[in-house]
Every structure is written in structure tokens, then in C-alpha cells.
Design an enzyme around this catalytic site. Structure first.
Site, PDB file in Angstrom:
ATOM      1  CE  LYS A  91      -4.456   1.024   0.329  1.00  0.00           C
ATOM      2  NZ  LYS A  91      -5.604   0.178  -0.022  1.00  0.00           N
TER       3      LYS A  91
HETATM    4  N1  GLU Z   1      -7.084   0.399  -3.202  1.00  0.00           N
HETATM    5  C1  GLU Z   1      -7.914  -0.729  -3.473  1.00  0.00           C
HETATM    6  C2  GLU Z   1      -8.026  -1.620  -2.252  1.00  0.00           C
HETATM    7  O1  GLU Z   1      -7.912  -1.174  -1.142  1.00  0.00           O
HETATM    8  C3  GLU Z   1      -7.500  -1.459  -4.742  1.00  0.00           C
HETATM    9  C4  GLU Z   1      -6.148  -2.068  -4.733  1.00  0.00           C
HETATM   10  C5  GLU Z   1      -5.702  -2.603  -6.081  1.00  0.00           C
HETATM   11  O2  GLU Z   1      -6.504  -2.630  -6.996  1.00  0.00           O
HETATM   12  O3  GLU Z   1      -4.524  -2.970  -6.193  1.00  0.00           O
HETATM   13  O4  GLU Z   1      -8.298  -2.771  -2.342  1.00  0.00           O
END
Ligand code: GLU
Length: 476
Positions: free
Chosen positions: A107
Site C-alpha cells: 500500500k
Molecule cells: N485500493 C484498493 C483496495 O484497497 C484497490 C487495490 C488494487 O486494486 O490494487 O483494495
């Protein structure tokens, strides 16, 4: 309640993980290896803006590399810090495992209020942040693939993709360095709606199991169920829209930054969204009553509560007052570990974040595969499929004429049957299948093991077992 200290977000995720791990018999040390966040990179960079150098702080955290690339969004918000990014990265690891997206967890975040900057400034800031991450292989198709999250969207992903391409001019797979891109920049149909769509598919699957519904004291179908949604951002908006337009739920309350809109007859989601976009908030919306205290909305009576905004909105402080029998965590971490214990004891059914909001990363997976294969889904098969269906229709009509029958197909049969699936239909089909399969894996654990009290614990167990299996396959 309230006397016990509320754990921070990362501790909250760790506590939930710990509860589940206690029910496993992993080899010594493996649980700890899975739990810890492998690395978090912090970068402070300057951008010349408005006549001076502005310094920004950004993070990219890699939680687990049992599979690569690692995957997870980049968030733009003032509240971003190391604790939050690490908690979210851990959730990505478990989320990907639950929906069998072949990724590790990661993240990113940038401490910024995106509303304070104009588009050109945001582009400069995003490109600079991307430059810092690309330089360290924290954005690259084979190792680390970001995506949108709160405060970012297609536009930011297009800038990131372009920045990577500029720095890696000979990488034929450059487009796969980030997902959530706009359609003209290598994106995939259905990615913007994906997380909300996944919430809808999760609920539909839950409603296919009367025994599970009974745990929440509910029965029947989604039709007419009273829903409260907190946050009408990308996820909340799509979930609320699809559930009301396609499944007939009644969204009786919507909470936003500047209060809530309340309408027992059902809020028109598209009209409200349009109002928010034009007026910057829910105040003054004619299609419902405005309530100043948005947080109190969570405590109103309804059948399904969908927190779709921030983490930690249901804590020890208010958990005891939540009346919804079913909560779907469309956001990441909306229920703290403390609140989770209280709600679980009371028998509230929680469809947990690591499953409920996994639609986003699932469609990100499809986009990444599309970028690596350099071809849109359905391009080879669509017309061939239509031709074969035409053969069947022709033959049915010939048979009918031969029998002298007055039979004619239903009016929309031909149109529906003859049309080969386009990319959007294939994406939705893949997402639906993913959400169903993942739910079934969770519920099997939930029902088969008397020591597993709820779906969250079941989801963690499914995830931990899968992550453990790939570590063990690697010889760890
Ligand atoms: N930000 C989104 C989540 O929390 C998508 C993550 C992604 O598609 O890699 O799942």
C-alpha cells in the site's frame, strides 16, 4: 465501554490476525513471518509550487512478498502515516489471498489534501512521487503494482503509468506497472465500478444462503431491505447505486462529510451524487432530510449498514449502539478490533473488508493480465461466439417452421443470446465468479468449525492458510 484503550489501525489488524492464527497449527515462527510488514519506504520530496519548494511525505509499504508483484492502492489524504499504510498493506495481503489474486500485499500513501492543489500541481506532485518509487522498484510490473485508493483515481494512475514509461522506455510491459488506468491508457472496462460492484456481488451471494441470513435475523431477498451507506465516494456510490437500481434495496440514509441525508422512502443515489459533485456536500439536497450529525446515522435502525468511507468509524465507543444486524465493510478497516469483539458477541453479522471490498483488486488483476497479454478480453472470441449462436437460432427457427408451430422466441431472447460478451460483461462475470467462490470458501470454514465464530475469522483463516502454503512452497 470506552474504558479499554482503542487499538490503532495496524494493531487492530494484528489483533484480528492474531485471533485467527490462534486457531491454526502453523509451524513455529511462520505466523509471525506472515504478520510482520516486510518493509516500509518513507520518502520526503520537494516540488517547486507557487514560488516555493513544498515538501511532501509519501510511503510505500510492502507487507508480504509470498507472491509478486505485490499489490495495493496509493492513497492521498492528510491522515496518511506509516501505521495506516502498514495496516492497509497487511489487509491487501489477506484480501488478495481470499479472492485468489496472485499478489502479495502492499500500500502507498501521500500526506496531502488533494483539494488544495489544482490539476497541474497535482500532476507535478504525482509524477515526482512516482519517480521516487519507480527509482527504487516500488512501482514496476513484475514487483509492485499500485492502484487507486482514497483521493486518487484514473487520472493519477495515468500520470504514474506515463512516468514509469518515460523512465523505462524499452519495457514492453510498462502499462502493467499500475492498474486503475483510464480506458485510453491501458485500463479495463469496469475497474472504476469494481469495488462497489464487488460489494453488490458479495451481498447477493450472502443472500443465496438462508442459513447465513438467519444468523443476522434476516430472510427473503435484497428487495425492499433498508440500507444505510456511510460515504458516497467511488465505492459507496457504486454499491448504493447498483443495490438500489438492480436489487431493489431502499437506501434510507447516506452519510457524508457535512452530515447525512435521511429518506425512509429511499434516497435517489444518482441525484444525490450529482448534488454532491455540484454543491460540494449533501446540504440542501431536496430528496431527503438533512441531519447534521453524520456519525449518528450509523446507529439508526436498518437491515444492512455499509460503511464505505474511513477506517475506525465503528469503535468501542459507538459499537454498543449499532442496531444494524448486518454490516458490510465496503471500506478498509471501518470496524476496530475492539468494536468487532462487541458486535460479534452480540451476533451482528459482519461481511469483512478483506472479502467485501476485494472487487477492486480483483478487477485490477484482470487489468494487469490484459496489459501483459496486450489484448483486450473477448477480442478473439466475441464474433465467433455470435456466429455459433446464430447457427442455433437459425436451426430453431427452421425446426419451428418444419413443425408448422406458431412458437416464437421471447422478444429479447434473440438479441440477448446472439450478442457475444464484450470486455465489460467478461469483467463482471469474472468478478461475480470470484466473489461467489471466495464467499463459499469462507462460509465453509465458518460452518464447519465450531471454534470459528464469525465470517471475519473465517476469512482470515482462508487467507492465512493460502499465504502459509505459498511460503511453505518457497521452502520457508
Ligand atoms: N485500493 C484498493 C483496495 O484497497 C484497490 C487495490 C488494487 O486494486 O490494487 O483494495
Amino acid at each position: 465501554m470506552g474504558e479499554l484503550p482503542e487499538p490503532g489501525f495496524r494493531d487492530s489488524v494484528d489483533l484480528m490476525f492474531g485471533r485467527a492464527v490462534a486457531l491454526t497449527d502453523l509451524p513455529p515462527g511462520l505466523a509471525e513471518k506472515i504478520r510482520v510488514c516486510n518493509a516500509t519506504y518513507t520518502v520526503r520530496f520537494g516540488v517547486r509550487l507557487r514560488g516555493k519548494i513544498e515538501t511532501f511525505t509519501g510511503y510505500r509499504s510492502v507487507h508480504s512478498e509470498h507472491m509478486e508483484p505485490v499489490k495495493g492502492g496509493i492513497r492521498y489524504a492528510m491522515a496518511v502515516d506509516q501505521d495506516e499504510v502498514e495496516a492497509l498493506a497487511a489487509l491487501m495481503t489477506y484480501k488478495c489471498a481470499v479472492v485468489e489474486a496472485p499478489f502479495g500485499g502492499s500500500k502507498g500513501g501521500l500526506c496531502i489534501d488533494p483539494r488544495e492543489w489544482d490539476v497541474h500541481e497535482l500532476e507535478q506532485i504525482t509524477r515526482r512521487f512516482a519517480y521516487e518509487l519507480v527509482k527504487r522498484d516500488l512501482i514496476t510490473p513484475s514487483q509492485n503494482v499500485p492502484a487507486p485508493d482514497m483521493g486518487t483515481g484514473e487520472r493519477e494512475m495515468a500520470w504514474i503509468a506515463d512516468q514509469y514509461q518515460r523512465m523505462n522506455t524499452t519495457d514492453i510491459n510498462a502499462r502493467a506497472c499500475v492498474t486503475g488506468k483510464p480506458p485510453h491508457a491501458g485500463g479495463i472496462a469496469g475497474r472504476v465500478e469494481a469495488t462497489g460492484r464487488g460489494v453488490q456481488y458479495a451481498l447477493r451471494e450472502f443472500f443465496r444462503h438462508p442459513a447465513d441470513l438467519a444468523h443476522a435475523g434476516l430472510d427473503g431477498t435484497l428487495e425492499g431491505k433498508r440500507v444505510i451507506v456511510q460515504g458516497l465516494g467511488n465505492v459507496g456510490y457504486h454499491a448504493a447505486k447498483f443495490l438500489s437500481n438492480e436489487d431493489g434495496v431502499r437506501v434510507i440514509g447516506v452519510g457524508e462529510r457535512d452530515g447525512a441525508i435521511w429518506n425512509p422512502q429511499g434516497v435517489d443515489i444518482d441525484e444525490l451524487r450529482h448534488w454532491i459533485v455540484t454543491n460540494g456536500g449533501v446540504q440542501g439536497f431536496p430528496g431527503g432530510q438533512h441531519v447534521g450529525d453524520g456519525a449518528a446515522l450509523l446507529e439508526e435502525e436498518c437491515d444492512i449498514l455499509i460503511p464505505a468511507a474511513l477506517e475506525g468509524v465503528i469503535s468501542r465507543e459507538n459499537a454498543g449502539r449499532i442496531r444494524a444486524p448486518l454490516i458490510v465493510e465496503a471500506a478498509n478497516g471501518p470496524i476496530t478490533a475492539g468494536a468487532d469483539e462487541i458486535l460479534s458477541k452480540r451476533g451482528t453479522v459482519i461481511i469483512p473488508d478483506l472479502y467485501a471490498n476485494a472487487g477492486g483488486v480483483t478487477v485490477s488483476y484482470f487489468e494487469w493480465v490484459k496489459n501483459l497479454s496486450h489484448i483486450r478480453f473477448g477480442r478473439m472470441q466475441r464474433r465467433q461466439e455470435e456466429a455459433r449462436h446464430q447457427l442455433v437460432v437459425d436451426e430453431l427457427e427452421r425446426l419451428s417452421a418444419h413443425l408448422g408451430s406458431t412458437w416464437t422466441p421471447r422478444p429479447d431472447f434473440k438479441e440477448k443470446y446472439l450478442r457475444g460478451a464484450d470486455e465489460l460483461e467478461l469483467v463482471r462475470s469474472g468478478l461475480d465468479d470470484t466473489m461467489r467462490t471466495a464467499y463459499q470458501a469462507m462460509r465453509e470454514v465458518w460452518h464447519a468449525r465450531p471454534d470459528v465464530p464469525d465470517l471475519r475469522m473465517a476469512a482470515y483463516l482462508v487467507a492465512i492458510e493460502r499465504v502459509a502454503a505459498s511460503y511453505q512452497a518457497k521452502g520457508l
